[in-house]
Design an enzyme around this catalytic site. Sequence first.
Site, short mmCIF file in Angstrom:
data_model
loop_
_atom_site.label_atom_id
_atom_site.label_comp_id
_atom_site.label_asym_id
_atom_site.label_seq_id
_atom_site.Cartn_x
_atom_site.Cartn_y
_atom_site.Cartn_z
N GLY A 87 -20.44 6.62 2.59
CA GLY A 87 -19.31 6.91 1.70
C GLY A 87 -19.79 6.95 0.27
O GLY A 87 -20.54 6.06 -0.16
N TYR A 88 -19.38 7.98 -0.48
CA TYR A 88 -19.91 8.11 -1.85
C TYR A 88 -18.79 8.43 -2.83
O TYR A 88 -18.90 9.24 -3.73
CB TYR A 88 -21.01 9.18 -1.89
N GLY A 89 -17.65 7.76 -2.62
CA GLY A 89 -16.56 7.85 -3.59
C GLY A 89 -16.76 6.77 -4.64
O GLY A 89 -17.90 6.40 -4.96
N ASN A 90 -15.68 6.22 -5.17
CA ASN A 90 -15.78 5.18 -6.21
C ASN A 90 -16.61 4.00 -5.73
O ASN A 90 -17.58 3.60 -6.38
CB ASN A 90 -14.36 4.76 -6.62
N ALA A 91 -16.26 3.43 -4.57
CA ALA A 91 -16.92 2.21 -4.09
C ALA A 91 -18.39 2.48 -3.75
O ALA A 91 -19.29 1.74 -4.17
CB ALA A 91 -16.19 1.65 -2.89
N LYS A 111 0.85 -1.19 0.00
CA LYS A 111 0.00 0.00 0.00
C LYS A 111 0.88 1.23 0.00
O LYS A 111 2.02 1.19 0.47
CB LYS A 111 -0.88 0.03 1.26
N1 GLU Z 1 -7.13 0.15 -3.56
C1 GLU Z 1 -7.91 -1.00 -3.85
C2 GLU Z 1 -8.00 -1.92 -2.65
O1 GLU Z 1 -7.86 -1.53 -1.52
C3 GLU Z 1 -7.42 -1.71 -5.11
C4 GLU Z 1 -6.02 -2.17 -5.05
C5 GLU Z 1 -5.46 -2.58 -6.40
O2 GLU Z 1 -6.19 -2.58 -7.37
O3 GLU Z 1 -4.29 -2.90 -6.41
O4 GLU Z 1 -8.29 -3.08 -2.79
#
Ligand code: GLU
Length: 420
Positions: free
Chosen positions: A222-226, A110
């Site tokens: 939460g209202y971002g991508n997910a 990360k």
């Molecule tokens: N950031 C996303 C997660 O937490 C996707 C990670 C990725 O695609 O490598 O799963």
Amino acid sequence: MPSESKEKLNPFHIAQQQLDEAAEVLKLDAGMHELLRWPIRELTVTLPVKMDDGTTKVFRGFRVQYNDARGPTKGGLRFHPDETIDTVRALAAWMTWKCAVVDIPLGGSKGGIICNPKEMSQGELERLSRAYIRQVGRIIGLEMDVPAPDVYTNPQIMAWMADEFAFLKGYNEFGVITGKPIPMGGSAGRGDATARGGIFTLREAGKVLGIDLKGATTAIQGYGNAGSFGHALGDELLGLKIVAVSDSRGGIYTEDGLDCEKVVAHKKKTGSVIGFPGAKDITNEELLELDVTVLMPAALENVITAENAENIKAKISVELANGPTTPEADQILHKNGVYVIPDFLCNAGGVTVSYFEMVQNAYDYYWPLDLVHERLDAKMTAAFHTVHDAAQKHKAHNRLAAYLVAVERVAEVVRLRGWA
Ligand code: GLU
């Protein structure tokens, strides 16, 4: 995030505590257990960026590679004012378990930069993104470690980063990063993959629990991508009735259900979901405690804690966010019969399609959207049932069951490689 209470809310301590519980059930030997409690590698970087007003601002960033036993490390990159090395460590650990639970040949990592992207111009964000790659570029690559979007990062940021990396290398290596725009080596279906994968696991949960999800009342925090794609796809694929949604400024509720396109347009215009015509404004705390069938925490960590877990009324919690539920809250939800689809299973659709993107980049041949959806569905459905069956077998809550499956898969390769 709620303020620090008696309960410990450091995400990395939580990640270690969750692992400790799994290690005990799996009877991992002490060396293996200790190895899996810590990141293999960490890099902290200092990033000078020329701001639009002519001054130089210095940012701090991190990249944590947690465990690469099963393959190159993989994990997103967050831009957030509250980022710390410990949040990044926790998220890197969860990526390790996430890739293992869906059985893709990748480790976990990360990244994060401490910044407030809402206060930065596009030019400043571009220069910050490029500065990050100039430092972190030496430890990433298709065969080493592959970043992707996460909280407050997006395909444009991935494009700048892939471009900067191409200059470092002297040639294009688009597979260094995923979640890129489609014309620049992105995969069809990556945009909504996190939510789509989560909706597939919810569909399976409905089947094993005998809950009819058509018209099931749903609240999304939460209202971002997910969260926003959770709204669109929950409606489209399962016919959920989304009665409440929220973002960092607050939430909205209407018992008649919220039209996704209209809420997205309102947020685009005003910067928030609040004040949506015809809906009642509510707080994020109120949203979590609504009497609904499905709850989707889709924002940040530590929102369901020892303080509010007793008040959660949903039957199923669909964890599109990473780390939304604390260990004490997990015990309470389990006792109260709330069926939790744990984060690193539920939101693994994003990294699964990222893996598909890496595969497509490596052989430079691209898949149609329906093939991506079909392969994503197969991965998520298989992972869901493996975890659900493990929970039945061990009489464990779903998060512990997911850990048992994932940690055993990583430990097996660590043993084969002779590390522990
Ligand atoms: N950031 C996303 C997660 O937490 C996707 C990670 C990725 O695609 O490598 O799963």
